[in-house]
Every structure is written in C-alpha cells, then in structure tokens.
Design a protein around this motif. Sequence first.
Motif, PDB file in Angstrom:
ATOM      1  N   VAL A  92      -5.423  -1.493   0.140  1.00  0.00           N
ATOM      2  CA  VAL A  92      -4.887  -0.133   0.867  1.00  0.00           C
ATOM      3  C   VAL A  92      -4.015   0.385  -0.320  1.00  0.00           C
ATOM      4  O   VAL A  92      -4.147   1.632  -0.597  1.00  0.00           O
ATOM      5  N   VAL A  93      -2.768  -0.211  -0.467  1.00  0.00           N
ATOM      6  CA  VAL A  93      -1.889   0.223  -1.553  1.00  0.00           C
ATOM      7  C   VAL A  93      -2.490   0.743  -2.915  1.00  0.00           C
ATOM      8  O   VAL A  93      -2.140   2.155  -3.445  1.00  0.00           O
ATOM      9  N   PHE A  94      -3.193  -0.196  -3.455  1.00  0.00           N
ATOM     10  CA  PHE A  94      -3.740   0.087  -4.892  1.00  0.00           C
ATOM     11  C   PHE A  94      -4.784   1.141  -4.979  1.00  0.00           C
ATOM     12  O   PHE A  94      -4.834   2.261  -5.518  1.00  0.00           O
ATOM     13  N   ALA A  95      -5.912   0.764  -4.284  1.00  0.00           N
ATOM     14  CA  ALA A  95      -7.067   1.816  -4.266  1.00  0.00           C
ATOM     15  C   ALA A  95      -7.193   2.899  -3.510  1.00  0.00           C
ATOM     16  O   ALA A  95      -7.160   4.208  -3.981  1.00  0.00           O
ATOM     17  N   VAL A  96      -6.492   3.055  -2.198  1.00  0.00           N
ATOM     18  CA  VAL A  96      -6.267   4.081  -1.391  1.00  0.00           C
ATOM     19  C   VAL A  96      -5.410   5.084  -1.848  1.00  0.00           C
ATOM     20  O   VAL A  96      -5.536   6.234  -2.140  1.00  0.00           O
ATOM     21  N   GLY A  97      -4.292   4.371  -2.276  1.00  0.00           N
ATOM     22  CA  GLY A  97      -3.269   5.045  -3.046  1.00  0.00           C
ATOM     23  C   GLY A  97      -3.534   5.865  -4.209  1.00  0.00           C
ATOM     24  O   GLY A  97      -3.166   6.979  -4.370  1.00  0.00           O
ATOM     25  N   MET A 111     -13.589  10.489  -0.054  1.00  0.00           N
ATOM     26  CA  MET A 111     -13.268  10.217   1.463  1.00  0.00           C
ATOM     27  C   MET A 111     -13.973   8.857   1.703  1.00  0.00           C
ATOM     28  O   MET A 111     -13.253   7.880   2.138  1.00  0.00           O
ATOM     29  N   THR A 112     -14.986   8.612   1.689  1.00  0.00           N
ATOM     30  CA  THR A 112     -15.905   7.436   1.774  1.00  0.00           C
ATOM     31  C   THR A 112     -15.424   6.387   1.178  1.00  0.00           C
ATOM     32  O   THR A 112     -15.395   5.053   1.632  1.00  0.00           O
ATOM     33  N   ASN A 113     -15.162   6.473  -0.348  1.00  0.00           N
ATOM     34  CA  ASN A 113     -14.851   5.553  -1.391  1.00  0.00           C
ATOM     35  C   ASN A 113     -13.364   4.967  -0.868  1.00  0.00           C
ATOM     36  O   ASN A 113     -13.370   3.503  -0.904  1.00  0.00           O
ATOM     37  N   ALA A 114     -12.559   5.830  -0.422  1.00  0.00           N
ATOM     38  CA  ALA A 114     -11.227   5.192   0.133  1.00  0.00           C
ATOM     39  C   ALA A 114     -11.285   4.260   1.284  1.00  0.00           C
ATOM     40  O   ALA A 114     -10.655   3.333   1.473  1.00  0.00           O
ATOM     41  N   CYS A 115     -12.144   4.881   2.198  1.00  0.00           N
ATOM     42  CA  CYS A 115     -12.215   4.254   3.574  1.00  0.00           C
ATOM     43  C   CYS A 115     -12.995   2.889   3.555  1.00  0.00           C
ATOM     44  O   CYS A 115     -12.453   1.861   4.236  1.00  0.00           O
ATOM     45  N   MET A 116     -13.685   2.814   2.550  1.00  0.00           N
ATOM     46  CA  MET A 116     -14.748   1.346   2.389  1.00  0.00           C
ATOM     47  C   MET A 116     -13.842   0.240   1.965  1.00  0.00           C
ATOM     48  O   MET A 116     -14.322  -0.861   2.407  1.00  0.00           O
ATOM     49  N   GLN A 156       1.931 -15.078  -3.295  1.00  0.00           N
ATOM     50  CA  GLN A 156       2.919 -15.731  -2.697  1.00  0.00           C
ATOM     51  C   GLN A 156       3.178 -15.634  -1.125  1.00  0.00           C
ATOM     52  O   GLN A 156       3.873 -16.570  -0.419  1.00  0.00           O
ATOM     53  N   THR A 157       2.563 -14.831  -0.687  1.00  0.00           N
ATOM     54  CA  THR A 157       2.804 -14.466   0.934  1.00  0.00           C
ATOM     55  C   THR A 157       1.359 -14.929   1.583  1.00  0.00           C
ATOM     56  O   THR A 157       1.473 -14.915   2.845  1.00  0.00           O
ATOM     57  N   GLY A 158      -0.022 -15.173   0.838  1.00  0.00           N
ATOM     58  CA  GLY A 158      -0.996 -15.392   1.585  1.00  0.00           C
ATOM     59  C   GLY A 158      -1.956 -14.433   1.477  1.00  0.00           C
ATOM     60  O   GLY A 158      -1.728 -13.148   1.263  1.00  0.00           O
ATOM     61  N   PRO A 159      -3.117 -14.823   1.287  1.00  0.00           N
ATOM     62  CA  PRO A 159      -4.604 -14.212   1.153  1.00  0.00           C
ATOM     63  C   PRO A 159      -4.662 -13.166   2.402  1.00  0.00           C
ATOM     64  O   PRO A 159      -5.534 -12.089   2.175  1.00  0.00           O
ATOM     65  N   GLN A 160      -4.066 -13.240   3.416  1.00  0.00           N
ATOM     66  CA  GLN A 160      -4.186 -12.506   4.729  1.00  0.00           C
ATOM     67  C   GLN A 160      -3.567 -11.021   4.276  1.00  0.00           C
ATOM     68  O   GLN A 160      -3.890 -10.020   4.952  1.00  0.00           O
ATOM     69  N   ASN A 161      -2.882 -10.862   2.990  1.00  0.00           N
ATOM     70  CA  ASN A 161      -2.218  -9.467   2.721  1.00  0.00           C
ATOM     71  C   ASN A 161      -3.076  -8.958   1.527  1.00  0.00           C
ATOM     72  O   ASN A 161      -2.576  -7.773   1.252  1.00  0.00           O
ATOM     73  N   LEU A 162      -4.259  -9.520   1.415  1.00  0.00           N
ATOM     74  CA  LEU A 162      -5.014  -8.846   0.164  1.00  0.00           C
ATOM     75  C   LEU A 162      -5.646  -7.460   0.542  1.00  0.00           C
ATOM     76  O   LEU A 162      -5.560  -6.540  -0.244  1.00  0.00           O
ATOM     77  N   VAL A 163      -5.995  -7.362   2.076  1.00  0.00           N
ATOM     78  CA  VAL A 163      -6.568  -6.160   2.235  1.00  0.00           C
ATOM     79  C   VAL A 163      -5.155  -5.002   2.197  1.00  0.00           C
ATOM     80  O   VAL A 163      -5.434  -3.819   1.935  1.00  0.00           O
TER      81      VAL A 163
END
Length: 560
Positions: free
Chosen positions: A429-434, A87-92, A418-425
């Motif tokens: 979300v996709v990689f870690a939370v997924g 729970m906490t790992n995914a949210c942080m 390709q699209t900018g560092p603003q999409n890193l978060v």
Amino acid sequence: MSRRDFHLPWSEYVETLQPHERPMLPGSPATPDHTLGYRLAYAAVGLLVTATGSIGMAMVSANTQQLAGALGVSMTEAAWLPVVFVMTNACMNLLLIKFRMQYGLRLFAEIFLIAYVLIGLGALFFEDYQSTLIVRAFAGMASAAMSSLGILYLIQAFPAAHRLKGLIIGIGAASFALPATRLFSSHLLELSEWRGFHMFELGLSLLSLAAVFALRAPPSERLKVFEKLDFVTFALFAPGIALLCAVLGLGRLVWWTEAPWIGLALIGAIVLLTAALLVEYNRKTPLINLKWLAGGDIVRLALSILLVRIVMSEQSVGSVGLLQQLGVGPDQMHGLFAVILLGTLIGTLTSAFTLNMAKLNKPIAIALALIAVGAFLDAHATALTRPEQMYFSQGLMAFASTLFIGPALMIGIVRVLQTGPQNLVSFIVVFAVGQNIAGLAGSALVGTVEQIRTQHHLSHLSDAITRGDPDVALRLQQLSGAYGSVIQDPALRTTQGLTLMQQQLTQQAHVLAYNDVFLLIGWAAALGCAWVTFHHLRPRFAAHAAARRDAAQPADIAVD
C-alpha cells in the motif's frame, strides 16, 4: 526427484530445496539454483512480461492528445483514460498479494495473462470512447498483476547472493516504458492510428502468455489468508482511492473551484478511506496494519516516496510541457527521450549493483540532490530553449528517478521480514499505491502552479506594454509588417500585429511560469535531501555523542 518437477505439490517439492532456495515470503515462488540457460530465459520472460504490463499506460500517457482526436472527444474527456488506469491499478494491489498467497503463482499468472489478452482483443473491436474507458480500467487491473509477475520471473534469473538485484531491476524496468514509447509511438500511430497500437499491445500479451506457459515458474507456498473483512475493507478502500485519483487527475483541467463534482468526490474519498481505516484499526489481523504503518521508518519511507514521485513530475509534465508550449514536436524530442531512457537504465543498474543494506538512505538523498540540480538547471529556460539544452538536466533526473527505487524498496522489505509477512500488504500500500497517488499529485501540482503563475506573469507583462513606448511601437510595426504582402488595410495589419504580440507575451508568461515550477521543485528536492541526509547521519551523531560520554565517565571517576 528433480528440483524442476514444478508439478509436484508444495509439501513434496519443498523437500527437494536447499534452505537458501526457499521463498522469502509466502506467495513468492521458490528460487532453485537454475542453470545459466534457464537464468537467461527467466530474465527474458521477466522483461517481456514487465514491458507488456507497462506499455499500455505509457502509450496512452504519451499520446493523449492524438487519442482524443481519434475518439472525437475533448482533452478533458481523454484525460480520464490514464486516470482510470491508475485508479484500478492502485486498488488491485490490495488483493493481489493475498490472492497469490492463497491460490499460488501459477493460477495467478494464468488468470491475469489470459485476461490481458482478452483486453487486447476487446480494444480491437470496441473503438468508441466509453468502451475504451472500460478497457483501460481493466488494463489497469491486469497490469498490476503483470508487473508483479515480471519481477518474480526476474528474481529467478539471479543466484541466491544477488536475488535482490533482480527485484530492483524488475521494479526499475517498468520505468523504461514511457521514454521508450515516446521514441516509437508516433511512427506506430502513423501506420494505422490506434489500431496499430492495439495490435502491438495484443502481440506483446500473446508473446507473454506463450512465454509464461512455456517456462513455468517454481511453485510457491500456499496459505489461507483471505478473511471476510478483507473484502469489506476493499469495498471501502477501492472507491475511495478511485475518487481521490479522479480529483488529482482532473482537478487542474476542469479547475478545482469551478467543477462542483471535484468537491463532492473529495468528500466521498475522505469518508470512504476513513471508514476503511476504522475497519482496519479494530481488526486482529488487518489487511492494512495501521500500527505498523505508523512506525518511524515506514512514515519516513512513505514521505520519501511521495516527495520523490512528486518532484519527478518536473520531467514527465514540466519539461515536456515547456517544450510543447514552445512549439517543439514529438519527433524533435526523440533525442531527449533517448537520453531519458539511457539515464533510467543506468540509474536502475546503479541502484541494483551498488545496493548497500547498511546505507539505504544514502542513495535516496543522492537522488533528491540530483533532482534538485536538474530542476535548478531547467529554471533558466527561455523562449529559445530546445531539447538539446535539457539533455544534461533531464538525464540527471532520469538517473535519480530509478536510483532511489532499490533502497526505498529494501527499507520496506527489511521491515516486513523483521515484523512478519502479514505486513507485506501494508508495505505494498505504501510503495505501490503511494507511487500512483504521488504521480498524479505531482502532475496536479505542476499543472496548477504553472497555470496560476502564467496568469500572474501575463498580467505583469501586459501592464508593462504601452503603445507609447518606442520599443513596443517598433516591435508592433515589425510584427504588422509580416502581413504587408497579404493585408493592404493598415488597421487590419495592426490588429494582426497586436494578436502576434499577445501570443508572444502569453508564450513568455508560460516560460516564466515553468521556471517558477522548476525552482519550486528544486527547493523541495533540496529540502528533502537535507532531511533524508539528517536521518542518515543521526545514528552516527548519536554514537559519537555516546562515545564521548563513555570516555568522559572514567575521567570523572578518577577526579573523585
């Protein structure tokens, strides 16, 4: 001015760097050309920090039953311990990236390393269930930071041309914890029960703290990135993910339709996550960029991650669960866990050193094919199956579990660049939370299907058993005869024989149910392999068709 003057402000330090030594993304440290000695030191510290961050979760997951006994709680209550960690790992992960961007890597490392040490100390003094639950929750938050820190140190160990290898090895190294822990944890618990584990975890965290303070990472560029609405999104997203984790982690234990709180928690998760997405959709600079996430490449990446993590539950829950059902103890599975650890290591190194940026989908398809082969091999299990019969299949699956990580990570990193560092978060979300959610979903799926199919097979096996069948009568006589020297009453011996027969029927029903689970996972992995392969080959088909059209046009003109 030296490039190891890490105390310099970023504005001055950046002037000492060559273009290839500057960080790829804000919040990441610079990557100056270190000497061989420093590279080896960074590699050692990176592996140490990664192991420290992942060993706690692995220890709890591998020994939940023993922990339940030590705390004096039921298995359902003990199951909350790994769930609150996730729970906490995914949210942080939502906030950690921006924290690093705004406040720098050094403060990031100091805060979370010291926090991890304090968590280890707290675990020594608070040994009741409620305190252990709180400590595991805080450990999940700190572990998310430790994983990132370990990866950033490992990147420093490689020259510019091979830094992606450090990134992939750092991601894969976290997977070593569970099989490695299963090899030694039983001996550690025998020494001084859970106090020995807490001492071990505290020792690792103190070593990591000393190592990171002794070997500083290069500074990173700082940007003001936090916005007020980020915390509104987090306040909605975090409890939504937590409730979803609770449902997936506990649903099969309390059973989905029998515990009212499961439905209420699922409703709460849907409402909170929907509210978080609505807030993000209407922002100019969202924390989670929904339009970027809706891109075809990212959707396919997310589905691939979910599929691989779900089918990998065949190894973490399915094969181990089957062997435990057959009465195989942890010490008897050491050979199997050694094979899994070796396969995980080879898969990580193969992923790192065979990375081809032009063919990122190919290793994902190969990984799914290997998982399918391993699952189909395991689907022939019997009541006589032992760990030695699963070495090859589980080795294949361990290899596949880390083979896919590098290419999947690179697909997302390329899109971010390709699209900018603003999409890193958004990518995190996709990689870690997924991965976290899919891991729980896979365990829930395997456990649920196994229970349903066990009841189905037990019903059919029981219906086929009749006292009038000569074979059944002979088997019952043999089972009852085992008590001949201790029970003189024939009726009581027959009752004991019937009890043994029922136990054997139940065990056989579990074996058949696990075989059904393995078949289901095998077909899911095979279909996923076909889907990924199609998308890998589709550009070639399109290019070939375009070439044929272009070749046909001059001929048409000549005819005219």
